[in-house]
Design an enzyme around this catalytic site. Structure first.
Site, PDB file in Angstrom:
ATOM      1  N   LYS A 130     -54.814 -75.294 -28.396  1.00  0.00           N
ATOM      2  CA  LYS A 130     -54.802 -75.941 -27.090  1.00  0.00           C
ATOM      3  C   LYS A 130     -54.837 -74.852 -26.025  1.00  0.00           C
ATOM      4  O   LYS A 130     -53.856 -74.163 -25.790  1.00  0.00           O
ATOM      5  CB  LYS A 130     -53.554 -76.817 -26.894  1.00  0.00           C
ATOM      6  CG  LYS A 130     -53.766 -77.768 -25.712  1.00  0.00           C
ATOM      7  CD  LYS A 130     -52.518 -78.122 -24.957  1.00  0.00           C
ATOM      8  CE  LYS A 130     -52.020 -77.096 -24.009  1.00  0.00           C
ATOM      9  NZ  LYS A 130     -52.880 -76.787 -22.838  1.00  0.00           N
ATOM     10  N   GLU A 174     -44.629 -65.652 -27.653  1.00  0.00           N
ATOM     11  CA  GLU A 174     -45.020 -64.466 -26.868  1.00  0.00           C
ATOM     12  C   GLU A 174     -44.836 -64.851 -25.408  1.00  0.00           C
ATOM     13  O   GLU A 174     -45.606 -65.655 -24.876  1.00  0.00           O
ATOM     14  CB  GLU A 174     -46.488 -64.092 -27.123  1.00  0.00           C
ATOM     15  CG  GLU A 174     -46.809 -63.690 -28.553  1.00  0.00           C
ATOM     16  CD  GLU A 174     -46.316 -62.301 -28.924  1.00  0.00           C
ATOM     17  OE1 GLU A 174     -45.642 -61.653 -28.102  1.00  0.00           O
ATOM     18  OE2 GLU A 174     -46.589 -61.882 -30.052  1.00  0.00           O
ATOM     19  N   CYS A 215     -48.970 -59.949 -19.214  1.00  0.00           N
ATOM     20  CA  CYS A 215     -47.567 -59.953 -19.646  1.00  0.00           C
ATOM     21  C   CYS A 215     -47.042 -58.532 -19.821  1.00  0.00           C
ATOM     22  O   CYS A 215     -45.842 -58.307 -19.756  1.00  0.00           O
ATOM     23  CB  CYS A 215     -47.416 -60.756 -20.933  1.00  0.00           C
ATOM     24  SG  CYS A 215     -48.559 -60.239 -22.212  1.00  0.00           S
ATOM     25  N   GLU A 245     -40.566 -61.858 -13.288  1.00  0.00           N
ATOM     26  CA  GLU A 245     -42.002 -61.708 -13.529  1.00  0.00           C
ATOM     27  C   GLU A 245     -42.762 -62.414 -12.403  1.00  0.00           C
ATOM     28  O   GLU A 245     -42.621 -63.628 -12.216  1.00  0.00           O
ATOM     29  CB  GLU A 245     -42.377 -62.327 -14.877  1.00  0.00           C
ATOM     30  CG  GLU A 245     -43.839 -62.144 -15.192  1.00  0.00           C
ATOM     31  CD  GLU A 245     -44.229 -62.774 -16.531  1.00  0.00           C
ATOM     32  OE1 GLU A 245     -43.934 -63.960 -16.736  1.00  0.00           O
ATOM     33  OE2 GLU A 245     -44.820 -62.061 -17.357  1.00  0.00           O
TER      34      GLU A 245
HETATM   35  P1  NAD Z   1     -47.186 -71.696 -19.272  1.00  0.00           P
HETATM   36  O1  NAD Z   1     -45.932 -71.541 -20.050  1.00  0.00           O
HETATM   37  O2  NAD Z   1     -47.152 -72.505 -18.041  1.00  0.00           O
HETATM   38  O3  NAD Z   1     -48.326 -72.377 -20.174  1.00  0.00           O
HETATM   39  C1  NAD Z   1     -48.733 -71.807 -21.396  1.00  0.00           C
HETATM   40  C2  NAD Z   1     -49.342 -72.884 -22.264  1.00  0.00           C
HETATM   41  O4  NAD Z   1     -48.343 -73.831 -22.601  1.00  0.00           O
HETATM   42  C3  NAD Z   1     -50.461 -73.700 -21.579  1.00  0.00           C
HETATM   43  O5  NAD Z   1     -51.471 -73.974 -22.532  1.00  0.00           O
HETATM   44  C4  NAD Z   1     -49.752 -74.985 -21.174  1.00  0.00           C
HETATM   45  O6  NAD Z   1     -50.613 -76.072 -21.095  1.00  0.00           O
HETATM   46  C5  NAD Z   1     -48.787 -75.148 -22.326  1.00  0.00           C
HETATM   47  N1  NAD Z   1     -47.611 -75.994 -22.044  1.00  0.00           N
HETATM   48  C6  NAD Z   1     -46.991 -76.182 -20.852  1.00  0.00           C
HETATM   49  N2  NAD Z   1     -45.955 -77.057 -21.008  1.00  0.00           N
HETATM   50  C7  NAD Z   1     -45.929 -77.406 -22.313  1.00  0.00           C
HETATM   51  C8  NAD Z   1     -45.094 -78.259 -23.089  1.00  0.00           C
HETATM   52  N3  NAD Z   1     -44.074 -78.922 -22.560  1.00  0.00           N
HETATM   53  N4  NAD Z   1     -45.339 -78.380 -24.410  1.00  0.00           N
HETATM   54  C9  NAD Z   1     -46.368 -77.702 -24.987  1.00  0.00           C
HETATM   55  N5  NAD Z   1     -47.198 -76.881 -24.300  1.00  0.00           N
HETATM   56  C10 NAD Z   1     -46.975 -76.727 -22.980  1.00  0.00           C
HETATM   57  O7  NAD Z   1     -47.716 -70.211 -19.033  1.00  0.00           O
HETATM   58  P2  NAD Z   1     -48.987 -69.759 -18.193  1.00  0.00           P
HETATM   59  O8  NAD Z   1     -48.624 -69.864 -16.754  1.00  0.00           O
HETATM   60  O9  NAD Z   1     -50.221 -70.412 -18.705  1.00  0.00           O
HETATM   61  O10 NAD Z   1     -49.092 -68.231 -18.624  1.00  0.00           O
HETATM   62  C11 NAD Z   1     -48.422 -67.216 -17.980  1.00  0.00           C
HETATM   63  C12 NAD Z   1     -47.224 -66.751 -18.799  1.00  0.00           C
HETATM   64  O11 NAD Z   1     -47.660 -66.334 -20.098  1.00  0.00           O
HETATM   65  C13 NAD Z   1     -46.541 -65.560 -18.222  1.00  0.00           C
HETATM   66  O12 NAD Z   1     -45.159 -65.745 -18.247  1.00  0.00           O
HETATM   67  C14 NAD Z   1     -46.926 -64.417 -19.158  1.00  0.00           C
HETATM   68  O13 NAD Z   1     -46.050 -63.344 -19.190  1.00  0.00           O
HETATM   69  C15 NAD Z   1     -47.019 -65.115 -20.448  1.00  0.00           C
HETATM   70  N6  NAD Z   1     -47.828 -64.341 -21.398  1.00  0.00           N
HETATM   71  C16 NAD Z   1     -47.212 -63.728 -22.441  1.00  0.00           C
HETATM   72  C17 NAD Z   1     -47.959 -62.954 -23.328  1.00  0.00           C
HETATM   73  C18 NAD Z   1     -47.320 -62.257 -24.500  1.00  0.00           C
HETATM   74  O14 NAD Z   1     -48.041 -61.923 -25.414  1.00  0.00           O
HETATM   75  N7  NAD Z   1     -46.024 -62.038 -24.512  1.00  0.00           N
HETATM   76  C19 NAD Z   1     -49.320 -62.838 -23.137  1.00  0.00           C
HETATM   77  C20 NAD Z   1     -49.903 -63.470 -22.049  1.00  0.00           C
HETATM   78  C21 NAD Z   1     -49.147 -64.235 -21.190  1.00  0.00           C
END
Ligand code: NAD
Length: 450
Positions: free
Chosen positions: A151, A226, A260, A352
């Site tokens: 997804k 992650e 990240c 962050e």
């Molecule tokens: P987010 O948590 O808002 O969304 C991530 C994913 O989760 C999306 O596909 C979203 O649709 C889904 N999601 C949201 N609510 C959900 C739920 N209740 N149940 C299941 N899925 C759900 O994050 P974002 O804003 O898309 O991404 C940015 C974040 O990602 C930052 O905090 C960044 O640090 C982190 N990130 C971490 C890594 C790593 O490897 N550690 C890499 C890239 C990004």
């Protein structure tokens, strides 16, 4: 779902959002496809993944341009990202034939371990690196004999959909790799809660990661998280200052800071602090921000209006620091920004932001540097700049983070393990053990006495 071009704010296309019923159908199909995939010889799985990698290679430019359009990445970065997917598929294909168990000495018989695929893997990806992050889990999970339902994030489903088409075109069995664009709380949640999904690999915010972990706990579902980061870039007075300064701007501005691993806390030993800032200012001011298709561009837009609003809440217009320039709009633009003179506990210094904003904080000595480096709830990455190898090792051991680099900002390589300490996550991806993370280890004792 409306998919916008973040550089212009224009509507690119619309994509249907998957419902929980779509997730049910996808899981049923994936379950069937996975059975014969798991039974196939490892060499057969490897051959399929090599063919998929070859087709990705043929489409690097097309995939890169799609990433520029939907995510606003610079064209150079996007080409690297598409190449990263290809390389990861190739690396994982190689692993399929090396997923070996062990033989353990046992009195009265023989003890062996067997790695069995988990089944159907749910991958939930963020928008910041839509292509590589989708592949980090997908490639090794497939290689280990699993099916994958991915997804993508609401804002960036297009490259994932194209990758699924290429997988089919390359001859990968139908329904083994499915992409379901959709809302997180709807399609994402349905994947997390589905009893037919054996493991969730989630990359995204710490807030959502915690919810997913709680939902998985209810079913004792395997989960890899992650999550966020607030990584330090520690510059000691004995470092090659010119090299440390030169590498600093893109260590937090790459991908407009939506990374990240971005080194957003620049910790500089007090004796070189002022000199460091003097050298850094012209470099930050000169960063080329604009059209992501222009080869000279170093930084593109933020992903969305919501992300732009979030970044603005952290930066006072008259706060002291260094500012670059950015287009006015339309599109979601924010200039490269370095904040100075902040209290180390200021939200901009510990939370962050996920935008092109770093803080510079002075430190006194090694112990003070380590204390400041560890003074956030995150622990994903970090850099240490010093010419003293003993110090490099001491500080590497003392900083509580999963991925450190010395005299470099490199964090993510598909051949080395990647993941976070503390609120940055749980589990590791990539590297030589990537396939094992998508298996159960079964132990079998065979008696020689019967
Ligand atoms: P987010 O948590 O808002 O969304 C991530 C994913 O989760 C999306 O596909 C979203 O649709 C889904 N999601 C949201 N609510 C959900 C739920 N209740 N149940 C299941 N899925 C759900 O994050 P974002 O804003 O898309 O991404 C940015 C974040 O990602 C930052 O905090 C960044 O640090 C982190 N990130 C971490 C890594 C790593 O490897 N550690 C890499 C890239 C990004």
């Amino acid at each position: 779902m409306d998919i916008l071009n973040p550089a212009t704010g224009d509507l690119l296309t619309t994509v249907p959002a998957a419902t929980p019923a779509d997730v049910d159908t996808a899981v049923a199909r994936a379950t069937r496809a996975q059975r014969s995939w798991a039974a196939a010889a490892p060499a057969t799985r490897a051959r399929h993944l090599h063919r998929f990698a070859a087709l990705v290679d043929d489409h690097v430019e097309e995939l890169a341009r799609l990433e520029v359009d939907e995510a606003g990445h610079t064209l150079g970065n996007a080409r690297w990202e598409a190449g990263n997917v290809r390389d990861l598929l190739t690396y994982s294909a190689g692993g399929a034939e090396r997923l070996n168990g062990r033989q353990i000495p046992a009195p009265g018989g023989l003890d062996i371990t067997i790695h069995e695929p988990l089944g159907v893997i749910g991958v939930i990806a963020p928008w910041n690196f839509p292509m590589p992050i989708a592949a980090w889990a997908t490639a090794p999970a497939l290689a280990a004999g699993n099916a994958v339902i991915l997804k993508p994030a609401e804002t960036t489903p297009l490259t994932a959909l194209r990758l699924a088409e290429l997988a089919l075109e390359s001859g990968l069995p139908e329904h083994l790799f499915q992409v379901l664009p959709g809302e997180g709380p709807v399609a994402g949640n349905a994947l997390v809660e589905h009893p037919g999904v054996a493991k969730i690999v989630f990359t995204g915010s710490t807030r959502v990661g915690k919810q997913i972990m709680a939902a998985c706990a209810d079913r004792v579902k395997r989960v890899t998280l992650e999550l966020g980061g607030k990584s330090p870039n520690i510059v000691f007075a004995d470092a090659d200052l010119a090299a440390a300064v030169a590498a600093t701007p893109m260590s937090f501005l790459d991908n407009s800071g939506q990374d990240c691993c971005a080194r957003t806390r620049i910790l500089v030993q007090r004796s070189v602090h002022d000199r460091f800032l003097e050298l850094l200012a012209p470099l930050v001011e000169a960063v080329v921000v604009g059209d992501p298709y222009d080869e000279k561009t170093q930084m593109g837009p933020l992903i969305s209006q919501a992300q732009l609003d979030r970044v603005r809440t952290y930066v006072d217009e008259d706060a002291p620091g260094i500012r670059g320039t950015a287009p006015e709009g339309p599109g979601f633009w924010f200039p490269p920004t370095v904040l100075t003179g902040l209290d180390p506990g200021h939200p901009a210094a510990v939370e962050e932001i996920f935008g092109p904003v770093a803080v510079v904080l002075p430190f006194e000595d090694e112990a003070d540097a380590v204390r400041l480096a560890n003074a956030t709830e995150y622990g994903l990455s970090g850099s240490i700049w010093t010419r003293d190898v003993g110090r490099a090792l001491r500080v590497s051991q003392a900083v509580r983070a999963g991925n450190l680099s010395v005299n470099s900002h490199s964090s993510v390589r598909y051949w080395t393990p990647f993941g976070g300490y503390r609120q940055s996550g749980l589990g590791r991806e990539l590297g030589p053990d990537a396939l094992t993370a998508f298996t159960e280890t079964k132990n079998v004792f065979i008696s020689t006495e019967a």
